[in-house]
Design a protein around this motif. Structure first.
Motif, PDB file in Angstrom:
ATOM      1  N   ASP A 152       1.247  -0.980   0.042  1.00 36.85           N
ATOM      2  CA  ASP A 152       0.116   0.028  -0.265  1.00 36.85           C
ATOM      3  C   ASP A 152       0.943   1.707  -0.287  1.00 36.85           C
ATOM      4  OD1 ASP A 152      -2.282   2.498   0.204  1.00 36.85           O
ATOM      5  OD2 ASP A 152      -2.822   1.224   2.310  1.00 36.85           O
ATOM      6  N   LEU A 153       0.857   2.053  -1.107  1.00 43.52           N
ATOM      7  CA  LEU A 153       2.168   3.390  -1.288  1.00 43.52           C
ATOM      8  C   LEU A 153       1.079   3.812  -1.420  1.00 43.52           C
ATOM      9  CD1 LEU A 153       3.638   1.011  -4.095  1.00 43.52           C
ATOM     10  CD2 LEU A 153       4.897   1.823  -2.221  1.00 43.52           C
ATOM     11  N   GLY A 154      -0.859   4.124  -0.822  1.00 41.29           N
ATOM     12  CA  GLY A 154      -1.143   5.383  -0.497  1.00 41.29           C
ATOM     13  C   GLY A 154      -0.504   6.653   0.103  1.00 41.29           C
ATOM     14  N   ASP A 155       0.411   6.294   0.981  1.00 40.86           N
ATOM     15  CA  ASP A 155       0.975   7.618   1.797  1.00 40.86           C
ATOM     16  C   ASP A 155       2.434   7.626   2.105  1.00 40.86           C
ATOM     17  OD1 ASP A 155      -1.456   7.752   3.305  1.00 40.86           O
ATOM     18  OD2 ASP A 155      -0.658   6.279   5.118  1.00 40.86           O
ATOM     19  N   VAL A 156       2.952   7.762   0.810  1.00 42.01           N
ATOM     20  CA  VAL A 156       4.481   7.548  -0.349  1.00 42.01           C
ATOM     21  C   VAL A 156       4.534   8.463  -1.049  1.00 42.01           C
ATOM     22  CG1 VAL A 156       6.982   6.494  -0.743  1.00 42.01           C
ATOM     23  CG2 VAL A 156       4.934   4.770   0.534  1.00 42.01           C
ATOM     24  N   PRO A 157       5.267   9.384  -1.008  1.00 50.38           N
ATOM     25  CA  PRO A 157       5.381  10.764  -1.918  1.00 50.38           C
ATOM     26  C   PRO A 157       6.051  10.209  -2.539  1.00 50.38           C
ATOM     27  CG  PRO A 157       6.858  11.063   0.299  1.00 50.38           C
ATOM     28  CD  PRO A 157       5.979   9.918   0.077  1.00 50.38           C
ATOM     29  N   LEU A 158       5.654  10.251  -4.301  1.00 54.61           N
ATOM     30  CA  LEU A 158       5.694   9.082  -5.426  1.00 54.61           C
ATOM     31  C   LEU A 158       6.002  10.573  -6.608  1.00 54.61           C
ATOM     32  CD1 LEU A 158       4.010   6.366  -5.472  1.00 54.61           C
ATOM     33  CD2 LEU A 158       6.329   6.578  -4.463  1.00 54.61           C
ATOM     34  N   GLU A 159       7.300   9.922  -7.422  1.00 50.95           N
ATOM     35  CA  GLU A 159       7.647  11.127  -8.627  1.00 50.95           C
ATOM     36  C   GLU A 159       7.008  10.268  -9.577  1.00 50.95           C
ATOM     37  OE1 GLU A 159      11.291  13.011 -11.509  1.00 50.95           O
ATOM     38  OE2 GLU A 159      11.104  12.011  -9.430  1.00 50.95           O
ATOM     39  N   THR A 212       1.242   8.744  -9.559  1.00 50.02           N
ATOM     40  CA  THR A 212      -0.022   8.370  -7.913  1.00 50.02           C
ATOM     41  C   THR A 212       0.468   7.079  -6.732  1.00 50.02           C
ATOM     42  OG1 THR A 212      -1.858   7.526  -9.171  1.00 50.02           O
ATOM     43  CG2 THR A 212      -2.098   9.423  -9.348  1.00 50.02           C
ATOM     44  N   GLY A 213       0.065   7.294  -5.660  1.00 48.73           N
ATOM     45  CA  GLY A 213       0.006   6.585  -4.896  1.00 48.73           C
ATOM     46  C   GLY A 213      -0.980   4.844  -5.418  1.00 48.73           C
ATOM     47  N   ASP A 214      -1.968   5.301  -5.964  1.00 52.01           N
ATOM     48  CA  ASP A 214      -2.935   4.478  -5.509  1.00 52.01           C
ATOM     49  C   ASP A 214      -2.954   3.623  -6.980  1.00 52.01           C
ATOM     50  OD1 ASP A 214      -4.721   5.247  -3.771  1.00 52.01           O
ATOM     51  OD2 ASP A 214      -6.167   6.106  -5.194  1.00 52.01           O
ATOM     52  N   ASP A 215      -2.348   4.163  -8.333  1.00 59.08           N
ATOM     53  CA  ASP A 215      -1.208   3.437  -9.468  1.00 59.08           C
ATOM     54  C   ASP A 215      -0.390   2.703  -9.161  1.00 59.08           C
ATOM     55  OD1 ASP A 215      -3.303   4.316 -10.832  1.00 59.08           O
ATOM     56  OD2 ASP A 215      -2.023   6.276 -11.671  1.00 59.08           O
ATOM     57  N   ALA A 216       0.098   3.120  -7.657  1.00 62.88           N
ATOM     58  CA  ALA A 216       1.382   2.544  -7.981  1.00 62.88           C
ATOM     59  C   ALA A 216       0.832   1.052  -6.703  1.00 62.88           C
ATOM     60  CB  ALA A 216       2.519   3.028  -6.837  1.00 62.88           C
ATOM     61  N   THR A 217      -0.113   1.279  -5.352  1.00 62.46           N
ATOM     62  CA  THR A 217      -0.335   0.159  -5.257  1.00 62.46           C
ATOM     63  C   THR A 217      -1.035  -1.030  -6.267  1.00 62.46           C
ATOM     64  OG1 THR A 217      -0.687   1.555  -3.867  1.00 62.46           O
ATOM     65  CG2 THR A 217      -2.130  -0.396  -3.344  1.00 62.46           C
ATOM     66  N   ALA A 218      -1.905  -0.377  -7.180  1.00 63.09           N
ATOM     67  CA  ALA A 218      -1.998  -1.124  -7.786  1.00 63.09           C
ATOM     68  C   ALA A 218      -1.630  -2.281  -8.537  1.00 63.09           C
ATOM     69  CB  ALA A 218      -3.031  -0.513  -9.075  1.00 63.09           C
ATOM     70  N   GLN A 219       0.104  -1.601  -8.799  1.00 60.91           N
ATOM     71  CA  GLN A 219       0.700  -2.170 -10.018  1.00 60.91           C
ATOM     72  C   GLN A 219       1.623  -2.950  -9.065  1.00 60.91           C
ATOM     73  OE1 GLN A 219       4.381   0.157 -11.668  1.00 60.91           O
ATOM     74  NE2 GLN A 219       2.183   1.444 -12.182  1.00 60.91           N
ATOM     75  N   VAL A 220       2.014  -2.977  -7.806  1.00 60.62           N
ATOM     76  CA  VAL A 220       2.203  -3.737  -6.916  1.00 60.62           C
ATOM     77  C   VAL A 220       1.364  -4.959  -5.779  1.00 60.62           C
ATOM     78  CG1 VAL A 220       2.841  -4.156  -4.278  1.00 60.62           C
ATOM     79  CG2 VAL A 220       3.661  -2.056  -5.721  1.00 60.62           C
ATOM     80  N   GLN A 234      10.494  12.398  -2.729  1.00 59.86           N
ATOM     81  CA  GLN A 234       9.934  12.096  -3.154  1.00 59.86           C
ATOM     82  C   GLN A 234      10.930  10.599  -3.704  1.00 59.86           C
ATOM     83  OE1 GLN A 234       7.549  14.350  -5.485  1.00 59.86           O
ATOM     84  NE2 GLN A 234       9.288  14.470  -6.715  1.00 59.86           N
ATOM     85  N   VAL A 235       9.264   9.655  -3.835  1.00 61.77           N
ATOM     86  CA  VAL A 235      10.501   8.461  -4.473  1.00 61.77           C
ATOM     87  C   VAL A 235      10.089   8.182  -5.845  1.00 61.77           C
ATOM     88  CG1 VAL A 235      10.815   5.993  -4.140  1.00 61.77           C
ATOM     89  CG2 VAL A 235      10.767   7.608  -2.223  1.00 61.77           C
ATOM     90  N   ARG A 236      11.523   8.223  -7.213  1.00 57.84           N
ATOM     91  CA  ARG A 236      11.346   7.899  -8.605  1.00 57.84           C
ATOM     92  C   ARG A 236      10.812   6.387  -8.382  1.00 57.84           C
ATOM     93  NH1 ARG A 236      15.120  10.042 -12.687  1.00 57.84           N
ATOM     94  NH2 ARG A 236      13.877  12.259 -11.646  1.00 57.84           N
ATOM     95  N   TRP A 237       9.350   6.400  -8.934  1.00 55.75           N
ATOM     96  CA  TRP A 237       8.711   4.972  -8.675  1.00 55.75           C
ATOM     97  C   TRP A 237       9.136   4.338  -9.444  1.00 55.75           C
ATOM     98  CZ3 TRP A 237       6.928   1.144  -6.047  1.00 55.75           C
ATOM     99  CH2 TRP A 237       6.171   0.270  -6.595  1.00 55.75           C
ATOM    100  N   SER A 238       9.576   3.474  -9.166  1.00 57.54           N
ATOM    101  CA  SER A 238       9.559   2.006 -10.467  1.00 57.54           C
ATOM    102  C   SER A 238       9.160   0.340  -9.417  1.00 57.54           C
ATOM    103  CB  SER A 238      11.348   1.413 -10.526  1.00 57.54           C
ATOM    104  OG  SER A 238      11.925   0.679 -11.804  1.00 57.54           O
TER     105      SER A 238
END
Length: 674
Positions: A80-87, A90-98, A164-168
């Motif tokens: 659940d990445l909803g509370d993580v500042p991402l570049e 969005t947190g919801d999109d990253a959560t969905a990927q995970v 913020q985190v550069r998401w991958s």
């Protein structure tokens, strides 16, 4: 967690690179030395170096990246990445990927810890090393790796700055790309066999036939009729089975029944083959020599239930074989072994896969029991025609090894032999005799055996047909040989209830120690008065025992010490172990009891055992009244010792111990001697 201790330069890299991974010391996709951000090289130092004053990159107005790195670690662990500042996402999109990527690893969750954070010289970029651990099986081998998370400090013109985190997706698993999924392939372990005395295999892979409806081999319109026809042959609910067939996929094989591939079959296999769409598949599954062989104790193996899968925390998956009852369930973790695992990625462009982690299959460990295959089968065949619940238990006195634990068909699958709770009746007079011996009596001591005796307003009498010539003033040995109730009850002032409980404990009744398998070893109250105490003297009232407990009592007499039963041989349970009896049984006391039991055969009610081949037999019969009928119904008991063999026989509803249990004991002893 937090910044690591150290002052070493981490190397040069680019703050704009994507997340990388180090697995087992190999860097995969990590920032490369000499890379640039724009056209300007950036030097990287650990935060701990900055804290020591080497450089000052994070000013009082600019926070460290610790909180963001910790939030990322927590988010990855929780999926659940909803509370993580991402570049860039969005947190919801990253959560969905995970969530999509790890669905194949359910129910596992990793632990993620921040190992080290390296901050660039200008304080505007950093890399956080994340140590990731997945506990994927019961062994000590975990799937571990390190990922590198690029972080950037952003300071908007109209607000406070933040890291913020550069998401991958590679932050989650080594080299994971967007759209790739993590999958697990399990290679089942060979289940450990159950061994009997001398290492003889009991439960081992044996051939079976699986009968079911193959939906690819019958037209959809005919599947319901085929299902109902097979259900009728298999003896199962046609409505329920037809529903299972209808709900299964179009290419499913829906199993109805599994039968041993040993004629004669339990069902008409040839008739099943004639039903359109019915398949008969050959297979092997762990089975005992016969369907009934110690079934209530050994238990069964089958497909793991949802409850077993959930409780296993990932050790058992849907479709795995697991112990469903008995020793198979109790020792399932030992027997099932550990499946081999391959964790891989799928869904990569071009359809390729990559293996990320692998464990080898660890076969299950054999479970060593003390059951003697021949004696167990002899006990079961002896009870085969007995209608009420019944049991035969055989124990080796010298070691406490349980050689047979047979429960008759009348128990309907319940382990009458080990778990039954019944008043033992006059077989308990062996314990009463021990209490009297400790009070000063000998086999030749006089004792009165009147026709009746009163206790607090209740009248007790002997069993129907008690020989008149054994009434009056007789010896303790004759009182036991002919099982005089009134003699034992008349001596109740000599033996208090506490002394009676101690004597029973010395013979193994009431042991509370874990013996390695489900067992009831008897219950004798330490306090009783009036008619309750009087009834205790003849093994009734509140006294309860299982057939196993009474076999242990007989074994203690033969061994000359308090016997602790052993059925499963493990580090905690080995033959010959001593018990925690409060008052140990002495060899002299046991010899006296053996003399009394021998007298039951040579001059008492068990004379039919006098010519049993082999060493001399000692015995004691027992009849325990129960219920509210007039006359009451009877539990029938007999116990015996012969050399290094102790036996208990029980029938829940019978006549007398000698007339109902006696012939079964006789047949078993003669069969054992053959």
């Amino acid at each position: 967690m937090g910044t690591a201790v150290g002052t070493t330069v981490a190397g040069t890299s680019a703050a704009g690179t994507s997340g990388g991974t180090t697995v087992a010391g190999t860097s995969v996709g990590a920032p490369s030395a000499g890379a640039t951000r724009g056209a300007r090289p950036v030097a990287w130092l650990t935060l701990s170096a900055l804290a020591l004053g080497t450089l000052v990159a994070c000013t009082p107005d600019r926070p460290t990246p610790d909180a963001t790195a910790e939030a990322l670690a927590d988010g990855l662990a929780a999926f659940d990445l909803g509370d993580v500042p991402l570049e860039g996402v969005t947190g919801d999109d990253a959560t969905a990927q995970v969530t999509a990527a790890v669905a194949g690893l359910d129910p596992w969750h990793p632990t993620v810890e921040v190992a080290e954070i390296a901050v660039a010289e200008d304080g505007l970029s950093a890399t956080a090393d994340l140590d990731v651990t997945w506990d994927v099986d019961p062994t000590d081998k975990d799937w571990t790796y390190t990922t590198q998370a690029p972080l950037e400090y952003v300071e908007p013109e109209d607000g406070d700055g933040r890291w913020q985190v550069r998401w991958s997706p590679a932050l989650l698993a080594p080299g994971l790309a967007e759209g790739e999924l993590l999958t697990v392939q399990r290679t089942p372990a060979e289940r450990g066999v159950v061994l009997g005395a001398g290492g003889e295999p009991i439960v081992q892979p044996r051939p079976v036939l699986r009968l079911g409806v193959d939906k690819t081999k019958v037209d959809p319109a005919g599947q319901d009729a085929s299902a109902r026809a097979l259900a009728a042959i298999a003896g199962i609910d046609p409505e329920a089975f037809a529903g299972r067939v209808a709900a299964a996929g179009p290419k499913a094989f829906v199993e109805a029944i599994v039968v041993r591939d040993v004629p004669p079959f339990d069902v008409d296999v040839e008739a099943a083959r004639g039903v359109p769409g019915v398949g008969v598949l050959s297979d092997e599954i762990p089975l005992a020599p016969t369907r009934q062989f110690a079934r209530s104790v050994l238990g069964t193996v089958g497909e793991a239930t949802a409850e077993i899968v959930e409780a296993s925390e990932g050790a058992v998956a849907a479709g795995d074989q697991a112990g469903l009852s008995g020793l198979q369930q109790q020792y399932d973790a030992l027997l099932r072994g550990t499946p081999g695992l391959t964790i891989a990625t799928t869904g990569a462009p071009g359809g390729g896969t990559r293996d990320l982690f692998r464990t080898e299959v660890v076969p299950g460990t054999p479970l060593q029991t003390t059951l003697d295959v021949r004696l167990q089968q002899l006990a079961e065949s002896t009870l085969a025609g007995v209608g009420p619940a019944s049991a035969i238990v055989a124990v080796r006195p010298s070691s406490g090894e349980v050689l047979a634990v047979a429960s008759g068909p009348g128990g309907e699958g319940y382990s009458t032999a080990t778990l039954g709770k019944y008043p033992p009746g006059s077989t308990f007079k062996v314990a009463t005799s021990l209490a009297l011996v400790r009070a000063g009596m000998t086999p030749q001591s006089p004792i009165a055996c009147p026709p009746t005796v009163g206790a607090d307003g209740r009248t007790f009498q002997n069993y129907p047909g008690y020989p008149a010539d054994q009434l009056g003033d007789i010896t303790l040995q004759r009182a036991i040989a002919w099982s005089c109730n009134t003699a034992m009850i008349g001596a109740r002032e000599t033996v208090g209830q506490a002394a009676l409980a101690d004597a029973a404990g010395s013979l193994g009744l009431g042991q509370s120690d874990d013996v390695g398998f489900p067992a009831f070893l008897g219950s004798v109250p330490a306090e009783a008065e009036g008619t309750d105490h009087a009834a205790s003297m003849i093994g009734q009232g509140r006294i309860e025992a299982s057939p196993l407990a009474m076999a242990v009592m007989a074994a203690s007499v033969a061994a000359g010490r308090t016997v602790r039963p052993v059925l499963v041989v493990t580090g905690d349970h080995v033959p010959g172990a001593t018990t925690g009896a409060r008052v140990p049984l002495s060899a002299d006391e046991a010899a006296t009891l053996a003399t009394l039991m021998r007298g039951v055969v040579t001059e008492g009610s068990a004379g039919f055992l006098a010519d049993v081949p082999g060493e001399p037999v000692g015995a004691k019969s027992g009849t325990a009244q129960y219920g509210t009928q007039d006359p009451p119904r009877n539990h029938a008991w007999m116990i015996a010792v012969q050399g290094d063999l102790a036996v208990s026989v029980f029938v829940e509803d019978g006549d007398l111990g000698t007339t109902t249990a006696g012939p079964l004991l006789d047949a078993f002893l003669r069969g054992a001697a053959a």
